[in-house]
Each structure stands twice: as structure tokens, then as C-alpha cells.
Scaffold this active site. Structure first.
Site, PDB file in Angstrom:
ATOM      1  N   SER A 143     -32.456 -20.195 -11.815  1.00 36.85           N
ATOM      2  CA  SER A 143     -32.556 -19.056 -12.333  1.00 36.85           C
ATOM      3  C   SER A 143     -31.630 -17.940 -12.814  1.00 36.85           C
ATOM      4  O   SER A 143     -31.228 -17.510 -11.747  1.00 36.85           O
ATOM      5  CB  SER A 143     -34.233 -18.495 -12.017  1.00 36.85           C
ATOM      6  OG  SER A 143     -34.557 -17.368 -12.848  1.00 36.85           O
ATOM      7  N   LYS A 179     -46.827 -21.248 -15.652  1.00 40.35           N
ATOM      8  CA  LYS A 179     -47.045 -20.395 -16.750  1.00 40.35           C
ATOM      9  C   LYS A 179     -48.647 -20.405 -17.147  1.00 40.35           C
ATOM     10  O   LYS A 179     -49.228 -19.413 -17.478  1.00 40.35           O
ATOM     11  CB  LYS A 179     -46.274 -20.520 -17.750  1.00 40.35           C
ATOM     12  CG  LYS A 179     -44.642 -20.157 -17.648  1.00 40.35           C
ATOM     13  CD  LYS A 179     -43.930 -20.226 -19.073  1.00 40.35           C
ATOM     14  CE  LYS A 179     -42.652 -19.786 -18.912  1.00 40.35           C
ATOM     15  NZ  LYS A 179     -41.834 -19.696 -20.012  1.00 40.35           N
ATOM     16  N   ASN A 181     -45.883 -15.662 -18.904  1.00 38.18           N
ATOM     17  CA  ASN A 181     -44.500 -15.546 -18.153  1.00 38.18           C
ATOM     18  C   ASN A 181     -44.270 -14.499 -17.161  1.00 38.18           C
ATOM     19  O   ASN A 181     -43.285 -14.323 -16.517  1.00 38.18           O
ATOM     20  CB  ASN A 181     -43.307 -15.913 -19.266  1.00 38.18           C
ATOM     21  CG  ASN A 181     -42.964 -14.805 -19.909  1.00 38.18           C
ATOM     22  OD1 ASN A 181     -43.741 -14.251 -20.322  1.00 38.18           O
ATOM     23  ND2 ASN A 181     -41.717 -14.626 -19.986  1.00 38.18           N
ATOM     24  N   GLY A 218     -40.985 -29.548 -32.330  1.00 36.51           N
ATOM     25  CA  GLY A 218     -41.291 -29.543 -31.089  1.00 36.51           C
ATOM     26  C   GLY A 218     -42.671 -28.995 -30.996  1.00 36.51           C
ATOM     27  O   GLY A 218     -43.163 -28.135 -31.515  1.00 36.51           O
ATOM     28  N   GLY A 227     -44.560 -25.803 -24.896  1.00 39.20           N
ATOM     29  CA  GLY A 227     -44.943 -24.148 -24.443  1.00 39.20           C
ATOM     30  C   GLY A 227     -44.033 -23.277 -25.231  1.00 39.20           C
ATOM     31  O   GLY A 227     -44.334 -22.334 -25.593  1.00 39.20           O
ATOM     32  N   ARG A 251     -42.555 -35.531 -32.779  1.00 36.95           N
ATOM     33  CA  ARG A 251     -42.237 -36.713 -32.375  1.00 36.95           C
ATOM     34  C   ARG A 251     -43.460 -37.532 -32.280  1.00 36.95           C
ATOM     35  O   ARG A 251     -43.629 -38.711 -32.687  1.00 36.95           O
ATOM     36  CB  ARG A 251     -41.295 -37.092 -31.261  1.00 36.95           C
ATOM     37  CG  ARG A 251     -39.809 -36.468 -31.555  1.00 36.95           C
ATOM     38  CD  ARG A 251     -39.099 -36.792 -30.195  1.00 36.95           C
ATOM     39  NE  ARG A 251     -39.243 -35.844 -29.314  1.00 36.95           N
ATOM     40  CZ  ARG A 251     -38.903 -35.827 -28.034  1.00 36.95           C
ATOM     41  NH1 ARG A 251     -37.824 -36.618 -27.639  1.00 36.95           N
ATOM     42  NH2 ARG A 251     -39.094 -34.747 -27.229  1.00 36.95           N
ATOM     43  N   ARG A 282     -49.696 -34.722 -29.912  1.00 38.55           N
ATOM     44  CA  ARG A 282     -49.376 -33.852 -28.937  1.00 38.55           C
ATOM     45  C   ARG A 282     -49.189 -32.356 -29.476  1.00 38.55           C
ATOM     46  O   ARG A 282     -49.028 -31.438 -28.655  1.00 38.55           O
ATOM     47  CB  ARG A 282     -48.066 -34.191 -28.312  1.00 38.55           C
ATOM     48  CG  ARG A 282     -48.160 -35.530 -27.480  1.00 38.55           C
ATOM     49  CD  ARG A 282     -46.831 -35.790 -26.999  1.00 38.55           C
ATOM     50  NE  ARG A 282     -46.841 -37.321 -26.278  1.00 38.55           N
ATOM     51  CZ  ARG A 282     -45.974 -37.946 -25.627  1.00 38.55           C
ATOM     52  NH1 ARG A 282     -44.574 -37.237 -25.828  1.00 38.55           N
ATOM     53  NH2 ARG A 282     -45.978 -38.993 -25.205  1.00 38.55           N
ATOM     54  N   GLY A 291     -31.263 -20.196 -26.495  1.00 39.85           N
ATOM     55  CA  GLY A 291     -32.139 -19.936 -25.335  1.00 39.85           C
ATOM     56  C   GLY A 291     -31.632 -18.997 -24.384  1.00 39.85           C
ATOM     57  O   GLY A 291     -32.593 -18.175 -23.998  1.00 39.85           O
TER      58      GLY A 291
END
Length: 286
Positions: free
Chosen positions: A21, A72, A93, A133, A136, A158, A162, A245
Site C-alpha cells: 500500500s 470495503k 474505503n 468491468g 467495486g 465479460r 455479474r 489508478g
């Protein structure tokens, strides 16, 4: 630099695994710049069950916790007070402790997406988004789209089955959502019709589609290691702007620091510390 403050307070990042992290880099830089000499920021390796146990052990000197995977969703249920956006995303978070000892949950991951898109991605406005995607991070991106004023999102996944949680988030924040199977979607057409594209796919999954995705006006790829990704290379070749990111990590940390300390985040100091810790591979604009 702000005035010195020697009051002892504690904060930490919690997740598993946690050794990688970069949150201690960001928070440590912020506390130093703010003159909070008595503040510390630790790492705790805990899963979701361990997070609940940890919270029960923390004393009044604790200001807050940064929560990463896999805790989370559990964090949301451990708080007495939950922000509207955290409830919509379905995860938290950030856990902040009040003077009375109660915990408040927020999802500054939403700020991570909005800040990354504006500062690094060059987003200035629009109505339609393409989101790859359904995890989360995708749910946080949907909430960010609403804060940015977008109205419609195409969710390319995909496995459409989901996508339920992300669809629910989109509906809760007032976005119109269409779910498409990634492998059968005409990406050239889809990309040409949107104002922003966000890929939350795991490393390697977006690679076969990089050339088509790179044509989007504003791109966020949540992957930043290993760097550069094929998508980043394609965006650069196309002369576009790309948020990553790492930009998300930086911008979500600003809100956490402000919630924990009650002071404005020292953004330049935090950005410079993160850039130094990652070898200066990315510009990290503010």
C-alpha cells in the site's frame, strides 16, 4: 506549512495483503506538511472479519481508517453513519471516528475517479460514458459519473450476470444504464459515441481492445503497474490524455486526509511524495 500540532492521533490503512500500500506515503506526507507531529499512520493486515475485530480494539486516539480490499463492503456495515454515495456504491474505503466514538463511512474512491478524470484525463463535460468491468471500482466510477454530470452509461462486461450491483448503483445515482457483453460489442462505434471511457478491467484484460479504446476523448485505465499498459501506449500514440489508478489513489487520499484531520489536504506535498515513491513514471497533475 501549517502550525505545529503535537496532539497524538492515529490512523491506518487496513486490508489484506497490505504491504504494497502507498497510503502511508500519502498520509505521512500530508501530516508532515500540516505540522501534525504527533500523528502516525500504520498498516494493518486484516480481512473483512479482522476489520470488525480491529475496530472494537481501537481507542479514542484513532482518527480514522483507510480501508482497502477485502474489507470495503464490511466497512459499510460497521459504521453508525453512512454517506449517501457510500450507500449507493455499496462499499466504504474511509472510516472516520467522531469525538463521541461513532464511526462514519464514506467512499472517497468516487473522488478518486472524478479527480483523475478532470486533472489527468482532461474531462470538461459530457453526457455519455463507456465503463468496462463490473467490480467495486466500477460501482465507484458510476457514482463519479453522476457527480460529473453524466447521464448515460454503457456497461461492457465479460459476464452480464455479474453486473447487477453496478447496475443498481447506476439506478440509485440516477444514471440510465445499458449492459453489453464486451466480446460482442462494437467498440469502435461505442467509443465514438461517448465522452469518457473508464476501464476497470484487471491487468491484461483490456489489451486486445487497446487500439479501439484509445480513440475515446477521455480515458481512465485503473491499471498503473506494470507500466506502461498497452492501453496507455495506444492513448499516447493517438495523442490523447490518460488518467490511471495512481491518479485515482492520489485524489481519493485528499478526501481521507480532510476527513481525518479537518484541514485542507496539502495536495502538492502529497502528489510530490507519491511521485517520488513511484519513480516519477506518471505526471500526476492536480
Amino acid at each position: 506549512m501549517a502550525r505545529s500540532d503535537s496532539a497524538d492521533r492515529k490512523a491506518a490503512v487496513v486490508g489484506s495483503p497490505i504491504g504494497h500500500s502507498l497510503s502511508p506515503v500519502l498520509h505521512g506526507a500530508a501530516y508532515r506538511e500540516l505540522g501534525l507531529t504527533g500523528w502516525t499512520y500504520e498498516r494493518f493486515d486484516r480481512d473483512a472479519d479482522g476489520l470488525a475485530e480491529l475496530i472494537g480494539e481501537l481507542g479514542p486516539e484513532w482518527a480514522g481508517l483507510s480501508v482497502t480490499m477485502p474489507g470495503k463492503r464490511a466497512a459499510l456495515g460497521l459504521a453508525e453513519d453512512v454517506t449517501e454515495r457510500a450507500a449507493a456504491v455499496g462499499v466504504a474505503n474511509t472510516l472516520t471516528r467522531s469525538v463521541s466514538g461513532e464511526w462514519s463511512a464514506d467512499c472517497t474512491d468516487v473522488d478518486g475517479v472524478t479527480g483523475a478524470l478532470r486533472a489527468a484525463g482532461g474531462f470538461t463535460g459530457g453526457s455519455r460514458a463507456l465503463l468496462l468491468g463490473a467490480g467495486g471500482t466500477a460501482a465507484a466510477a458510476v457514482a463519479a459519473f453522476a457527480e460529473l454530470g453524466l447521464t448515460d452509461v454503457t456497461l461492457a462486461v465479460r459476464e452480464p450476470a455479474r453486473a447487477r450491483d453496478v447496475v443498481l448503483t447506476a439506478e440509485q445515482v440516477g444514471l440510465r444504464v445499458s449492459v453489453q457483453r464486451l466480446d460482442s460489442l462494437d467498440l469502435d462505434t461505442a467509443v465514438s459515441e461517448v465522452d469518457v471511457l473508464v476501464s476497470t478491467l484487471p491487468a491484461g484484460a483490456a489489451d486486445p481492445h487497446a487500439s479501439a479504446l484509445a480513440r475515446a476523448a477521455c480515458v481512465l485505465d485503473v491499471i498503473y503497474h506494470p507500466w506502461p499498459t498497452p492501453l496507455a501506449t495506444a492513448v499516447s500514440a493517438a495523442g490523447g490524455r490518460l488518467a490511471t489508478g495512481l491518479d485515482m489513489l492520489l485524489h481519493q487520499a485528499f478526501g481521507q486526509v480532510e476527513l481525518f484531520t479537518g484541514r485542507p489536504a496539502p495536495r502538492v506535498a502529497m502528489r510530490d511524495a507519491l511521485a517520488a515513491a513511484t519513480g516519477g513514471e506518471l505526471d500526476l497533475p492536480l
